[in-house]
Design a protein around this motif. Sequence first.
Motif, PDB file in Angstrom:
ATOM      1  N   VAL A 179       0.862  -1.188   0.000  1.00  0.00           N
ATOM      2  CA  VAL A 179       0.000   0.000   0.000  1.00  0.00           C
ATOM      3  C   VAL A 179       0.892   1.230   0.000  1.00  0.00           C
ATOM      4  CG1 VAL A 179      -1.831   1.251   1.200  1.00  0.00           C
ATOM      5  CG2 VAL A 179      -1.794  -1.244   1.265  1.00  0.00           C
ATOM      6  N   SER A 180       0.593   2.184  -0.867  1.00  0.00           N
ATOM      7  CA  SER A 180       1.408   3.396  -0.967  1.00  0.00           C
ATOM      8  C   SER A 180       1.176   4.310   0.232  1.00  0.00           C
ATOM      9  CB  SER A 180       1.078   4.151  -2.254  1.00  0.00           C
ATOM     10  OG  SER A 180      -0.165   4.832  -2.136  1.00  0.00           O
ATOM     11  N   ASP A 181       2.067   5.277   0.369  1.00  0.00           N
ATOM     12  CA  ASP A 181       1.817   6.375   1.297  1.00  0.00           C
ATOM     13  C   ASP A 181       0.616   7.180   0.786  1.00  0.00           C
ATOM     14  OD1 ASP A 181       4.192   5.624   2.595  1.00  0.00           O
ATOM     15  OD2 ASP A 181       5.402   6.988   1.355  1.00  0.00           O
ATOM     16  N   PRO A 182      -0.021   7.979   1.655  1.00  0.00           N
ATOM     17  CA  PRO A 182      -1.097   8.843   1.172  1.00  0.00           C
ATOM     18  C   PRO A 182      -0.613   9.775   0.068  1.00  0.00           C
ATOM     19  CG  PRO A 182      -1.133   8.716   3.560  1.00  0.00           C
ATOM     20  CD  PRO A 182       0.137   8.047   3.124  1.00  0.00           C
ATOM     21  N   VAL A 183      -1.417   9.904  -0.964  1.00  0.00           N
ATOM     22  CA  VAL A 183      -1.094  10.752  -2.110  1.00  0.00           C
ATOM     23  C   VAL A 183      -1.990  11.991  -2.053  1.00  0.00           C
ATOM     24  CG1 VAL A 183      -1.030  10.923  -4.628  1.00  0.00           C
ATOM     25  CG2 VAL A 183      -0.457   8.756  -3.497  1.00  0.00           C
ATOM     26  N   PRO A 184      -1.424  13.204  -2.066  1.00  0.00           N
ATOM     27  CA  PRO A 184      -2.231  14.422  -1.936  1.00  0.00           C
ATOM     28  C   PRO A 184      -2.933  14.792  -3.235  1.00  0.00           C
ATOM     29  CG  PRO A 184       0.077  14.999  -2.172  1.00  0.00           C
ATOM     30  CD  PRO A 184       0.027  13.498  -2.109  1.00  0.00           C
ATOM     31  N   LEU A 185      -3.968  14.051  -3.554  1.00  0.00           N
ATOM     32  CA  LEU A 185      -4.772  14.342  -4.745  1.00  0.00           C
ATOM     33  C   LEU A 185      -6.233  14.157  -4.385  1.00  0.00           C
ATOM     34  CD1 LEU A 185      -4.998  14.941  -7.800  1.00  0.00           C
ATOM     35  CD2 LEU A 185      -4.868  12.455  -8.182  1.00  0.00           C
ATOM     36  N   ALA A 186      -7.001  15.225  -4.474  1.00  0.00           N
ATOM     37  CA  ALA A 186      -8.440  15.143  -4.244  1.00  0.00           C
ATOM     38  C   ALA A 186      -9.109  14.594  -5.501  1.00  0.00           C
ATOM     39  CB  ALA A 186      -9.006  16.521  -3.905  1.00  0.00           C
ATOM     40  N   VAL A 187      -9.998  13.630  -5.307  1.00  0.00           N
ATOM     41  CA  VAL A 187     -10.680  13.010  -6.444  1.00  0.00           C
ATOM     42  C   VAL A 187     -12.182  13.038  -6.210  1.00  0.00           C
ATOM     43  CG1 VAL A 187      -8.754  11.534  -7.111  1.00  0.00           C
ATOM     44  CG2 VAL A 187     -10.379  10.716  -5.407  1.00  0.00           C
ATOM     45  N   PRO A 188     -12.956  13.335  -7.249  1.00  0.00           N
ATOM     46  CA  PRO A 188     -14.412  13.315  -7.100  1.00  0.00           C
ATOM     47  C   PRO A 188     -14.966  11.908  -7.274  1.00  0.00           C
ATOM     48  CG  PRO A 188     -13.820  14.077  -9.298  1.00  0.00           C
ATOM     49  CD  PRO A 188     -12.529  13.864  -8.561  1.00  0.00           C
ATOM     50  N   ALA A 189     -16.190  11.724  -6.857  1.00  0.00           N
ATOM     51  CA  ALA A 189     -16.866  10.452  -7.093  1.00  0.00           C
ATOM     52  C   ALA A 189     -17.018  10.224  -8.592  1.00  0.00           C
ATOM     53  CB  ALA A 189     -18.240  10.456  -6.421  1.00  0.00           C
ATOM     54  N   ALA A 190     -17.010   8.950  -8.985  1.00  0.00           N
ATOM     55  CA  ALA A 190     -17.226   8.535 -10.382  1.00  0.00           C
ATOM     56  C   ALA A 190     -16.134   9.045 -11.323  1.00  0.00           C
ATOM     57  CB  ALA A 190     -18.602   8.962 -10.871  1.00  0.00           C
ATOM     58  N   ALA A 191     -14.960   9.344 -10.793  1.00  0.00           N
ATOM     59  CA  ALA A 191     -13.858   9.815 -11.629  1.00  0.00           C
ATOM     60  C   ALA A 191     -13.086   8.642 -12.212  1.00  0.00           C
ATOM     61  CB  ALA A 191     -12.915  10.694 -10.812  1.00  0.00           C
ATOM     62  N   ASP A 192     -12.485   8.859 -13.382  1.00  0.00           N
ATOM     63  CA  ASP A 192     -11.519   7.914 -13.939  1.00  0.00           C
ATOM     64  C   ASP A 192     -10.134   8.327 -13.468  1.00  0.00           C
ATOM     65  OD1 ASP A 192     -13.404   6.445 -15.238  1.00  0.00           O
ATOM     66  OD2 ASP A 192     -12.949   7.175 -17.243  1.00  0.00           O
ATOM     67  N   LEU A 193      -9.405   7.362 -12.924  1.00  0.00           N
ATOM     68  CA  LEU A 193      -8.070   7.609 -12.402  1.00  0.00           C
ATOM     69  C   LEU A 193      -7.060   6.833 -13.234  1.00  0.00           C
ATOM     70  CD1 LEU A 193      -6.826   9.084  -9.840  1.00  0.00           C
ATOM     71  CD2 LEU A 193      -6.717   6.802  -8.811  1.00  0.00           C
ATOM     72  N   LEU A 194      -5.915   7.450 -13.499  1.00  0.00           N
ATOM     73  CA  LEU A 194      -4.806   6.780 -14.168  1.00  0.00           C
ATOM     74  C   LEU A 194      -3.802   6.343 -13.111  1.00  0.00           C
ATOM     75  CD1 LEU A 194      -4.185   9.322 -17.089  1.00  0.00           C
ATOM     76  CD2 LEU A 194      -5.631   7.274 -17.124  1.00  0.00           C
ATOM     77  N   VAL A 195      -3.560   5.047 -13.021  1.00  0.00           N
ATOM     78  CA  VAL A 195      -2.554   4.508 -12.111  1.00  0.00           C
ATOM     79  C   VAL A 195      -1.462   3.881 -12.973  1.00  0.00           C
ATOM     80  CG1 VAL A 195      -2.073   2.957 -10.197  1.00  0.00           C
ATOM     81  CG2 VAL A 195      -4.326   4.037 -10.385  1.00  0.00           C
ATOM     82  N   THR A 196      -0.322   4.545 -13.046  1.00  0.00           N
ATOM     83  CA  THR A 196       0.754   4.126 -13.935  1.00  0.00           C
ATOM     84  C   THR A 196       1.853   3.440 -13.141  1.00  0.00           C
ATOM     85  OG1 THR A 196       0.266   6.023 -15.367  1.00  0.00           O
ATOM     86  CG2 THR A 196       2.360   4.899 -15.707  1.00  0.00           C
ATOM     87  N   VAL A 197       2.240   2.253 -13.610  1.00  0.00           N
ATOM     88  CA  VAL A 197       3.257   1.450 -12.933  1.00  0.00           C
ATOM     89  C   VAL A 197       4.389   1.168 -13.918  1.00  0.00           C
ATOM     90  CG1 VAL A 197       3.742  -0.697 -11.706  1.00  0.00           C
ATOM     91  CG2 VAL A 197       1.479   0.365 -11.499  1.00  0.00           C
ATOM     92  N   HIS A 198       5.592   1.633 -13.564  1.00  0.00           N
ATOM     93  CA  HIS A 198       6.780   1.353 -14.378  1.00  0.00           C
ATOM     94  C   HIS A 198       7.585   0.252 -13.717  1.00  0.00           C
ATOM     95  CE1 HIS A 198      10.455   1.590 -16.611  1.00  0.00           C
ATOM     96  NE2 HIS A 198      11.134   2.140 -15.615  1.00  0.00           N
ATOM     97  N   THR A 199       7.852  -0.816 -14.470  1.00  0.00           N
ATOM     98  CA  THR A 199       8.666  -1.927 -13.973  1.00  0.00           C
ATOM     99  C   THR A 199       9.948  -1.980 -14.805  1.00  0.00           C
ATOM    100  OG1 THR A 199       7.362  -3.400 -15.405  1.00  0.00           O
ATOM    101  CG2 THR A 199       6.747  -3.279 -13.097  1.00  0.00           C
ATOM    102  N   PRO A 200      11.082  -1.570 -14.239  1.00  0.00           N
ATOM    103  CA  PRO A 200      12.309  -1.447 -15.030  1.00  0.00           C
ATOM    104  C   PRO A 200      12.955  -2.777 -15.402  1.00  0.00           C
ATOM    105  CG  PRO A 200      12.724  -0.899 -12.734  1.00  0.00           C
ATOM    106  CD  PRO A 200      11.232  -1.066 -12.866  1.00  0.00           C
TER     107      PRO A 200
END
Length: 415
Positions: free
Chosen positions: A141-162
């Motif tokens: 689980v990540s640390d808290p991320v300071p981004l306010a998000v509204p309900a029903a929003a589409d979120l981009l979660v990008t994962v880079h694996t080197p």
Amino acid sequence: MVKAGRVLAAALLALIGTTGAAPQTEAATATAPGAVRAAVPAAVRAAPAPAPWTGTWEAAPSGTAPALPGAAVRNVVHLSVGGDLLRIRLSNRLGTGPLTLGAVTVALRGAAGPDAVPGTMRKATFGGAPTAAVPPGGDLVSDPVPLAVPAAADLLVTVHTPTDSGPATYHRTALRTSYVAPRGAGRAADEDGAAYTATTSHWYYVTGVDVRAPRGAGSVVAFGDSLTDGTGSTHDADRRWPDRLAERLRPRRLGVLNAGIAGNRLLRDGTGPSALSRLDADALSRSGVRVLIVFEGINDINGTPRANDVAGFEAAYRTIVSRAHAHGIRVVGATLTPYGGHRAFTAAREDLRQRINAVIRTGGVFDAVADFDAAVRDPARPQRIRPAYDPGDHLHFNDAGMRALGDAIDLGALR
């Protein structure tokens, strides 16, 4: 007065000696009659408790795919409720070697495709570090991320694996287009999605999003197989029955977590671990869970001809309920829906389905019942689903059928 003074002194000494601890609430300090309560400073008595974390999206790990070394995967996920902070859940639960995370970012999605809304891109950290290693079989689980998000929003979660970390834990039936930057080094934080030239219909590594929500909020877990995962509904439209339930619950600030896995079974491992073996990881340990909706069993009936002992199903359901109650979670049982006309249908299996549904409806197993069978069966041919709900395979549901399931749940039963 002497007694009150001693109590007040003890309270103040405790406060001084616990700097950094959560402040006491009025309920915690008001353990003595009037004089003591009045003597405690108002700032101590009225300090609000921190807002809790609530699950707003989930994808249960269902298997593995070949790793994408060097790539960045931009997963598109649809949130149910909003909040003023978020955190990301990532998994190497089904991997065989350590998973190296080179970078993880989150952002609100733009109008379409892999573009982020300008100014919303955030880098996730793990114990303060921008990179992390997840051991095989582990979750993070990540640390808290300071981004306010509204309900029903589409979120981009990008994962880079080197590097090549071995088999990638993923959710196969995403019913969502996500995006891949084949040369992902330094691309995870791109607001412009131009580098994301490939697409995927799976969710890689990301298994959940939590938000910090107001007190009183919580989440509902939809626990099931392909009928919950969304097979038969429209791609990229978020029209699974848990999505419909999320729409109905939004005014109540209850998140909905879809823990469906296509092919999943109640009693035995198949596509993904069995319902019994994955219950803790995919349901009971999720943030803010208040209610669990169990819609599992049809794959056991179809895929395991010898699983004809109704008592075995009942025992499994009772085990789920008992384990959920130990966590203070209410459980709603959903009746198994018809599938007459499907290639796996037989009269013997239909008889078993009917007997299992009788247990669900009247056996006293669950705290409440959602009668999905009654909501979607064809009145003229009750062994089949209504033609208007049938995508053509006589087992799964189209968008209209999914809506009917989502509307069949009594919201009062979720309290």
